[in-house]
Design a protein around this motif. Structure first.
Motif, PDB file in Angstrom:
ATOM      1  N   VAL A 109       1.462  13.752   4.209  1.00 37.19           N
ATOM      2  CA  VAL A 109       0.303  13.590   5.129  1.00 37.19           C
ATOM      3  C   VAL A 109       0.000  15.339   5.816  1.00 37.19           C
ATOM      4  N   ARG A 166       0.326   9.116   0.163  1.00 35.96           N
ATOM      5  CA  ARG A 166       1.330   8.078   1.003  1.00 35.96           C
ATOM      6  C   ARG A 166       1.681   8.350   2.400  1.00 35.96           C
ATOM      7  N   ASN A 167       1.781   7.389   3.315  1.00 36.27           N
ATOM      8  CA  ASN A 167       2.144   7.472   4.508  1.00 36.27           C
ATOM      9  C   ASN A 167       3.622   8.198   4.854  1.00 36.27           C
TER      10      ASN A 167
END
Length: 362
Positions: free
Chosen positions: A278, A272-273
């Motif tokens: 990240v 997921r961003n």
């Protein structure tokens, strides 16, 4: 004044010659105390990497190695991060296997994560408290264990652990057998502090302060995860990079076993961003690249010096949640993987391979 010069010459009171910088090109502090003295013309060297809960991969392999009756006595054992937690028992031999199995598969590692502290940790020195890790180390590394390590050190065997000196941004190699055999009243405390420091992943656990002296003044160095500098300790980089280091004695057979508690091949995912996700993904990518580079340097050195190098790493996808780093089911699965690969004879590789590319459809 505490600065680069003072840091370079700092020592721990009462513990002369028990540590060195890995990037130093100078001679060892006391070669007799640092180099192994094998009883035969053969040296067996075990290097255990970092990897958090995946350290159970090494534990499974060591237990299976004992069970099949082929595990050698190691003349040198080194550990980094989670490998530093395993190294003392691996050094002492098969009689300590069950303690390692309990440590990595019983679920006790879950105590290292205090979920209630996580929100507070975002504004503090670390996400997790150090106390659970210290309690665990103090429970498993006792004065009795220290005495056994000291005895093996006197026999000529060597135990090394890597930490990162955050003040100097340098990797420090600690001669743990020399600490154990020092006779100092605070030897156990220093031994435990070094293990805790090496296993303290930056940001996740607070750094460990170690009191040193330089030029008549006392300072506190900040030590953390050895994996920040290198995921494994084989041959010190200063030794590998220097042309004037003596070669290994002729006629001496050297077997180097490196266990990587991580995957070396790319692992596809669709993260997921999200900031934390990240960051975790980037960190794992960096560690993978760092480990590959260290292995390439070790491989080249081994080829030049006729060292038989055997490498093992996690080569199967096992579901892992970065928010639950010491999940018991995950650690047991990784343990079983290491155990199965060792018993099946597929654990060791003698050639480097960093890819696991799928076969094209036809």
């Amino acid at each position: 004044m505490y600065g680069p010069q003072a840091a370079a010459s700092a020592t721990v009171d009462g513990f002369q010659g028990v540590r060195m910088y890995a990037d130093s090109s100078r001679n060892l502090p006391n070669e007799r105390a640092w180099l192994p003295m094998p009883g035969a013309r053969e040296i067996n060297y075990l290097a255990l990497s970092g990897g958090g809960g995946a350290g159970s991969f090494s534990v499974g392999a060591l237990k299976a190695w004992s069970d099949v009756g082929q595990r050698p006595q190691f003349d040198i054992v080194s550990g980094v991060s989670t490998g530093a937690l395993i190294a003392p028992y691996a050094f002492l031999g098969s009689s300590f296997d069950q303690k390692l199995v309990d440590l990595y598969t019983s679920g006790v590692a879950k105590e290292l994560v205090d979920a209630d502290f996580l929100p507070k940790g975002l504004l503090g020195p670390s996400l997790l408290k150090q106390e659970p890790l210290r309690r665990m180390v103090e429970k498993y590394l006792t004065s009795e264990v220290l005495g056994k390590i000291a005895l093996e050190h006197r026999k000529g065997r060597r135990l090394f652990v890597l930490t990162t000196n955050l003040d100097s941004q340098r990797a420090v190699i600690w001669n743990m057998g020399a600490i154990a055999d020092s006779g100092q009243a605070d030897a156990l405390k220093l031994f435990q502090d070094v293990i805790i420091a090496s296993a303290s992943m930056p940001g996740l656990y607070p750094a460990v302060l170690i009191k040193v002296r330089s030029g008549g003044e006392v300072f506190e160095e900040m030590h953390s995860d050895g994996g920040s500098m290198s995921q494994m300790l084989t041959i010190p980089e200063g030794w590998m990079a220097s042309d004037d280091k003596p070669s290994w004695p002729k006629g001496l057979k050297i077997n180097m076993y490196v266990i990587i508690n991580n995957a070396l091949m790319p692992e596809f995912a669709t993260p997921r961003n999200n900031t934390l996700v990240v960051m975790a993904r980037a960190s794992s990518t960096l560690i993978k690249a760092q480990t590959r580079s260290a292995l390439l340097a070790t491989y080249a050195y081994a080829q030049r010096n006729h060292i038989r190098l055997r490498i093992a790493s996690i080569d199967a996808a096992v579901k892992y949640d970065v928010t639950d780093p010491f999940n018991t089911n995950y650690m047991r699965a990784i343990y079983n993987l290491g155990y199965a690969k060792m018993t099946s004879g597929t654990f060791w590789k003698e050639r480097l391979s960093f890819t696991n590319e799928p076969t094209a459809d036809h």
